[in-house]
Motif scaffolding. Structure first.
Motif, short mmCIF file in Angstrom:
data_model
loop_
_atom_site.label_atom_id
_atom_site.label_comp_id
_atom_site.label_asym_id
_atom_site.label_seq_id
_atom_site.Cartn_x
_atom_site.Cartn_y
_atom_site.Cartn_z
N TYR A 167 0.36 10.44 -6.94
CA TYR A 167 1.48 10.70 -6.03
C TYR A 167 1.36 9.91 -4.72
CZ TYR A 167 4.20 13.20 -2.48
OH TYR A 167 5.04 13.50 -1.45
N MET A 168 2.45 9.31 -4.32
CA MET A 168 2.54 8.64 -3.02
C MET A 168 3.67 9.26 -2.22
SD MET A 168 1.90 4.57 -3.46
CE MET A 168 0.41 3.91 -4.20
N LEU A 169 3.35 9.77 -1.04
CA LEU A 169 4.41 10.33 -0.21
C LEU A 169 5.19 9.25 0.51
CD1 LEU A 169 3.08 11.92 3.08
CD2 LEU A 169 1.55 10.70 1.56
N THR A 170 4.64 8.04 0.58
CA THR A 170 5.37 6.92 1.16
C THR A 170 4.72 5.62 0.73
OG1 THR A 170 6.17 5.95 3.24
CG2 THR A 170 3.99 6.92 3.28
N GLN A 171 5.52 4.57 0.64
CA GLN A 171 4.99 3.24 0.37
C GLN A 171 5.23 2.37 1.60
OE1 GLN A 171 6.76 1.89 -3.37
NE2 GLN A 171 4.94 2.58 -4.46
N TYR A 172 4.30 1.47 1.87
CA TYR A 172 4.45 0.62 3.05
C TYR A 172 3.71 -0.69 2.86
CZ TYR A 172 0.33 3.57 4.08
OH TYR A 172 -0.83 4.29 4.00
N ILE A 173 3.80 -1.53 3.87
CA ILE A 173 3.23 -2.87 3.80
C ILE A 173 2.05 -2.97 4.78
CG2 ILE A 173 3.68 -5.34 4.03
CD1 ILE A 173 5.26 -3.97 1.79
N THR A 174 0.86 -3.18 4.25
CA THR A 174 -0.32 -3.33 5.10
C THR A 174 -0.30 -4.72 5.74
OG1 THR A 174 -1.58 -1.83 3.70
CG2 THR A 174 -2.84 -3.26 5.15
N SER A 175 -0.60 -4.76 7.04
CA SER A 175 -0.36 -6.00 7.81
C SER A 175 -1.43 -6.21 8.87
CB SER A 175 1.01 -5.91 8.49
OG SER A 175 2.03 -5.56 7.57
N LEU A 184 -4.78 12.93 4.26
CA LEU A 184 -3.76 11.93 4.00
C LEU A 184 -4.25 10.55 4.43
CD1 LEU A 184 -2.31 14.75 4.35
CD2 LEU A 184 -0.27 13.46 4.94
N GLY A 185 -4.19 9.60 3.52
CA GLY A 185 -4.64 8.25 3.81
C GLY A 185 -4.04 7.24 2.86
N ASP A 186 -4.51 6.01 2.93
CA ASP A 186 -4.00 4.95 2.07
C ASP A 186 -4.50 5.12 0.64
OD1 ASP A 186 -2.58 2.83 3.90
OD2 ASP A 186 -4.35 3.52 4.99
N PHE A 187 -3.61 4.93 -0.32
CA PHE A 187 -3.93 5.16 -1.72
C PHE A 187 -5.18 4.40 -2.18
CE2 PHE A 187 -3.41 4.43 -6.30
CZ PHE A 187 -3.22 5.73 -6.75
N PRO A 188 -5.30 3.08 -1.90
CA PRO A 188 -6.52 2.37 -2.36
C PRO A 188 -7.79 2.98 -1.79
CG PRO A 188 -4.84 0.81 -1.66
CD PRO A 188 -4.37 2.16 -1.23
N ALA A 189 -7.74 3.38 -0.51
CA ALA A 189 -8.93 3.95 0.11
C ALA A 189 -9.28 5.30 -0.50
CB ALA A 189 -8.71 4.11 1.62
N LEU A 190 -8.28 6.10 -0.84
CA LEU A 190 -8.55 7.41 -1.41
C LEU A 190 -9.10 7.29 -2.83
CD1 LEU A 190 -5.57 9.62 -0.17
CD2 LEU A 190 -7.72 9.01 0.96
N VAL A 210 3.75 6.44 10.08
CA VAL A 210 4.49 6.39 8.82
C VAL A 210 4.19 7.63 7.98
CG1 VAL A 210 4.85 5.11 6.68
CG2 VAL A 210 4.55 3.89 8.84
N ILE A 211 2.91 7.97 7.87
CA ILE A 211 2.51 9.16 7.12
C ILE A 211 2.98 10.42 7.81
CG2 ILE A 211 0.49 10.55 6.50
CD1 ILE A 211 -0.91 8.02 5.64
N MET A 212 2.80 10.50 9.13
CA MET A 212 3.18 11.71 9.86
C MET A 212 4.68 11.98 9.78
SD MET A 212 0.78 13.57 10.91
CE MET A 212 1.85 14.62 11.91
N ALA A 213 5.49 10.95 9.72
CA ALA A 213 6.94 11.14 9.60
C ALA A 213 7.27 11.89 8.31
CB ALA A 213 7.66 9.80 9.64
N GLN A 214 6.54 11.57 7.24
CA GLN A 214 6.77 12.26 5.97
C GLN A 214 6.27 13.71 6.02
OE1 GLN A 214 8.50 10.96 3.37
NE2 GLN A 214 8.86 9.21 4.72
N VAL A 215 5.15 13.91 6.70
CA VAL A 215 4.62 15.28 6.85
C VAL A 215 5.59 16.13 7.66
CG1 VAL A 215 2.75 16.67 7.83
CG2 VAL A 215 2.22 14.51 6.66
N SER A 253 0.86 -1.18 0.00
CA SER A 253 0.00 0.00 0.00
C SER A 253 0.90 1.23 0.00
CB SER A 253 -0.93 0.01 1.22
OG SER A 253 -1.93 1.02 1.07
N GLY A 254 0.29 2.38 0.17
CA GLY A 254 1.06 3.62 0.20
C GLY A 254 0.18 4.76 0.65
N GLY A 255 0.81 5.79 1.12
CA GLY A 255 0.10 6.97 1.59
C GLY A 255 0.01 8.03 0.51
#
Length: 296
Positions: free
Chosen positions: A233-241, A209-215, A165-170, A132-134
Motif C-alpha cells: 500500500y502507498m498512501l501517496t506517490q511522489y518524485i524524489t529529488s 510512515l516513510g518512503d516505500f523503498p526505505a521501509l 506530502v505524507i502529512m497532508a495525506q494523514v 518513490s512513494g509513502g
C-alpha cells in the motif's frame, strides 16, 4: 500494482547492498557549455556540499558504526560530480533543516529523500531523479486490521519532521475519521527516521510512515519484526529529488545535464539496479516536475 512496486518487491533489495557497481560506464566529462554553468566559487572549492539526513536506506544512509555515506543517491551524486570535475562533500542535517540550510548557504544542494512539490517550488528548485512513494510500516505482532491509512482512526503514526506530502495525506484521512464519527489520527513528527521508527518499536504509535523503498529495506534487515501495511500500500506517490536554492539555477542545470548524460549511457539505470530500486527510474531527468504535474 505499479511498475515501481513490482520491481521493489521483487527481492532485489536483499542482495543490493552486497553487489558492487560492476559494468559502470567509464566516467565522462561534461561539455564546456555545461561546465560553464557551475558557479565560480564551487569550481574553486572543487567540491559540491550536499546536505543530507543520511538515514534513508537504501537511497542515502550510513551503515551502523561507519562514517561513510552510501546508497543509490550517493553513487549517482559521486558519478555526476565527477562528470562536472568535482567531488562530493556530505553535510549532515535533519530532514526539516535541509531547505532552510540551502537558503542559509550551508550547502550547495540538498538530498536525502526530498520530494518535489509545487508548494516547495516556491522556495527552492528541484532536479528530479527517481519515483518513490509513502507507505506505512507496522509491527508484525500487531494483528489489527491495518490495510490503509483509513484504518488508523484513533491510532498513532510517526513520521519525519517536514514530511509535508505524507502529512497532508494523514491529515486528510484524520478528517475522514472525524466525519465518520471516529477518533482522529494522532500524528507525531520526529527529527530523524530512527527517532520516528523508535516510536513504533516502543509501541507508542501503530505505524511509521516513510518512503516505500526505505521501509522495504528496513523490514528486510529485521526479518519477522515488521510488515508493510496492506502488503504494498502507498498512501501517496511522489518524485524524489535534489533541491537547489533559487539563486543556483546554473548549478541546478549543470546537475540535470550531467544526470541526463548518465541516463542516456546506462550509468543511471545500473546505479539504481545495484540497490534494488531499478523500477524507480524516471524516463528523463527533469527540473521542477512533481507528481502533481505528471501524466505518467
Amino acid at each position: 500494482m505499479s511498475t515501481l512496486i513490482r520491481h521493489l518487491r521483487s527481492g532485489a533489495l536483499l542482495l543490493a547492498a552486497a553487489v558492487p557497481l560492476l559494468g559502470m560506464a567509464q566516467t565522462k566529462t561534461a561539455g564546456a557549455d555545461v561546465l560553464a554553468m557551475i558557479p565560480a566559487e564551487i569550481k574553486a572549492r572543487g567540491a559540491l556540499r550536499v546536505g543530507s539526513q543520511q538515514t534513508f536506506p537504501p537511497i542515502e544512509f550510513r551503515e551502523p558504526g561507519k562514517a561513510e555515506v552510501t546508497g543509490a543517491s550517493r553513487d549517482l551524486l559521486t558519478e555526476m560530480a565527477q562528470r562536472l570535475g568535482l567531488k562530493i562533500e556530505f553535510v549532515q542535517a535533519e530532514y526539516a533543516a535541509l531547505i532552510p540550510g540551502l537558503e542559509a548557504d550551508r550547502f550547495d544542494m540538498a538530498s536525502g529523500g526530498i520530494s518535489d512539490t509545487e508548494e516547495r517550488e516556491q522556495k527552492v528548485d528541484f532536479v528530479n531523479y527517481m519515483f518513490s512513494g509513502g507507505s506505512i510500516l507496522a509491527l508484525a505482532a500487531n494483528k489489527d486490521k491495518l490495510d490503509t491509512i483509513d484504518d488508523f482512526c484513533g491510532k498513532g503514526v510517526a513520521t519525519l519532521l517536514g514530511s509535508r506530502v505524507i502529512m497532508a495525506q494523514v491529515e486528510a484521512a484524520s478528517e475522514r475519521c472525524v466525519k465518520a464519527g471516529k477518533a482522529a489520527i494522532r500524528a507525531e513528527q520526529l527529527p530523524s527516521a530512527p527517532d520516528a521508527r523508535m516510536q513504533l518499536d516502543l509501541k507508542r504509535v501503530d505505524g511509521y510512515l516513510g518512503d516505500f523503498p526505505a521501509l522495504v529495506y528496513m523490514s528486510q534487515q529485521f526479518p519477522g519484526r515488521y510488515r508493510i501495511v496492506g502488503g504494498n500500500y502507498m498512501l501517496t506517490q511522489y518524485i524524489t529529488s535534489w533541491a537547489f536554492a533559487k539563486n543556483r539555477a546554473g548549478l541546478r542545470d549543470a546537475v540535470q545535464k550531467a544526470m541526463q548524460s548518465m541516463l542516456d549511457d546506462g550509468t543511471y539505470q545500473k546505479a539504481l539496479d545495484k540497490w534494488g530500486v531499478g523500477g524507480a527510474a524516471l524516463p528523463a531527468i527533469s527540473v521542477n516536475l512533481p507528481a502533481s504535474k505528471r501524466t505518467k
